[in-house]
Design a protein around this motif. Sequence first.
Motif, short mmCIF file in Angstrom:
data_model
loop_
_atom_site.label_atom_id
_atom_site.label_comp_id
_atom_site.label_asym_id
_atom_site.label_seq_id
_atom_site.Cartn_x
_atom_site.Cartn_y
_atom_site.Cartn_z
N SER A 75 -11.44 5.94 8.74
CA SER A 75 -12.03 6.54 9.57
C SER A 75 -10.36 7.68 9.51
N PRO A 76 -11.55 9.30 10.90
CA PRO A 76 -10.76 10.58 10.18
C PRO A 76 -9.36 10.02 11.17
N GLU A 77 -8.97 9.08 11.96
CA GLU A 77 -7.40 8.63 12.38
C GLU A 77 -6.59 8.77 11.11
N ASN A 78 -6.97 8.11 10.14
CA ASN A 78 -6.12 6.82 8.90
C ASN A 78 -6.32 8.24 7.97
N GLU A 79 -6.68 9.28 7.40
CA GLU A 79 -7.02 10.44 6.81
C GLU A 79 -5.32 10.70 6.97
N GLY A 80 -4.81 10.48 7.48
CA GLY A 80 -2.49 11.00 7.29
C GLY A 80 -2.00 9.97 6.66
N VAL A 81 -2.60 8.93 6.11
CA VAL A 81 -1.92 7.73 6.18
C VAL A 81 -1.01 7.77 4.60
N VAL A 82 -1.97 8.38 3.74
CA VAL A 82 -1.15 8.66 2.31
C VAL A 82 0.35 9.33 2.67
N ARG A 83 0.59 9.41 1.98
CA ARG A 83 2.16 9.55 2.07
C ARG A 83 2.40 11.18 0.49
N MET A 84 2.79 11.97 0.86
CA MET A 84 2.19 13.07 -0.15
C MET A 84 3.69 12.71 -1.04
N GLY A 85 4.50 12.63 -2.28
CA GLY A 85 5.22 12.79 -2.92
C GLY A 85 6.30 12.06 -2.46
N GLU A 86 5.68 10.53 -2.26
CA GLU A 86 6.11 9.25 -1.74
C GLU A 86 5.63 7.99 -2.32
N TRP A 87 6.26 7.01 -2.76
CA TRP A 87 5.13 5.58 -2.98
C TRP A 87 4.23 5.55 -1.87
N ASN A 88 2.85 4.90 -2.46
CA ASN A 88 2.13 4.95 -1.23
C ASN A 88 1.47 3.06 -1.55
N ASP A 89 1.86 1.97 -1.07
CA ASP A 89 1.20 0.50 -0.95
C ASP A 89 0.53 0.55 -1.10
N TYR A 90 -1.03 0.00 -1.56
CA TYR A 90 -2.31 -0.12 -1.85
C TYR A 90 -2.24 -1.29 -2.31
N LEU A 91 -3.57 -1.82 -1.28
CA LEU A 91 -4.29 -3.80 -1.76
C LEU A 91 -5.55 -3.15 -1.11
N VAL A 92 -6.38 -3.46 -2.85
CA VAL A 92 -7.83 -3.29 -2.34
C VAL A 92 -8.58 -4.78 -2.63
N GLU A 93 -9.71 -4.26 -1.99
CA GLU A 93 -10.18 -6.09 -2.56
C GLU A 93 -12.37 -5.91 -2.18
N VAL A 94 -13.10 -6.18 -3.18
CA VAL A 94 -13.99 -6.58 -4.15
C VAL A 94 -14.33 -7.88 -3.26
N GLU A 95 -15.42 -8.70 -2.91
CA GLU A 95 -15.77 -9.68 -2.52
C GLU A 95 -17.79 -10.01 -3.12
#
Length: 215
Positions: free
Chosen positions: A142-162
């Motif tokens: 969603s456009p409002e979530n484009e800024g959630v990622v952090r440049m130069g910092e650790w990012n927590d990522y959880l992805v799921e495929v079913e």
Amino acid sequence: MKCVKPWGAILAGISLFAVAAIAQSKPKLPGEDWVSLFTGENLDGWVKIGNESWTVENGLIHGKGLTKDYGYLQTEKSYKDFQLSLRFKCVGDGNSGVFFHTAFKPGTADVTQGLQFEIDCNMMHHTAGVYGDGRGWIVWPSPENEGVVRMGEWNDYLVEVEGNHYRARLNGVQMLDFTDPKPKSFDGPIALQLHAGGRGNMEFKDIWIRDLSNR
């Protein structure tokens, strides 16, 4: 001479067998079915695809682009349905992705199958979107979530495929919950990507997987 049957020993053996069977069938508690894919010491369980640099230093996987080509670090094992948790940091203008159901042309870094959950710490570059399988972008966050990622910092990522259902969370925010109407790939290894053109400098750590294939 009267034969005395060792009923005590027999019953004890049956009891031990029953206890072992119950222990094996006992469902795992929440969190116990997560398996680490990275020891923090080496790249055991992974295979380098292409000519880019993948090293382990200070408990981190360092991926560095050396050429103008793409590079990948692929799991030895294939996964059909899964949850994958990791932490990533973009170094400089780093661009990457978490590929799944992946295959490569033998002896090359040319992808012949697979999608990726995007990683790009630049604003409006759709981190957590899904791309690939010759179809380009499949879905964006969603456009409002484009800024959630952090440049130069650790990012927590959880992805799921079913199956054809893809989900992604980034830094605690639900980024994606999408059912693919036209899936093309269904099984294969997972691969971390280094983008072509030297834009692939990345760091990864705390990589864990929960295999959902036989659930």
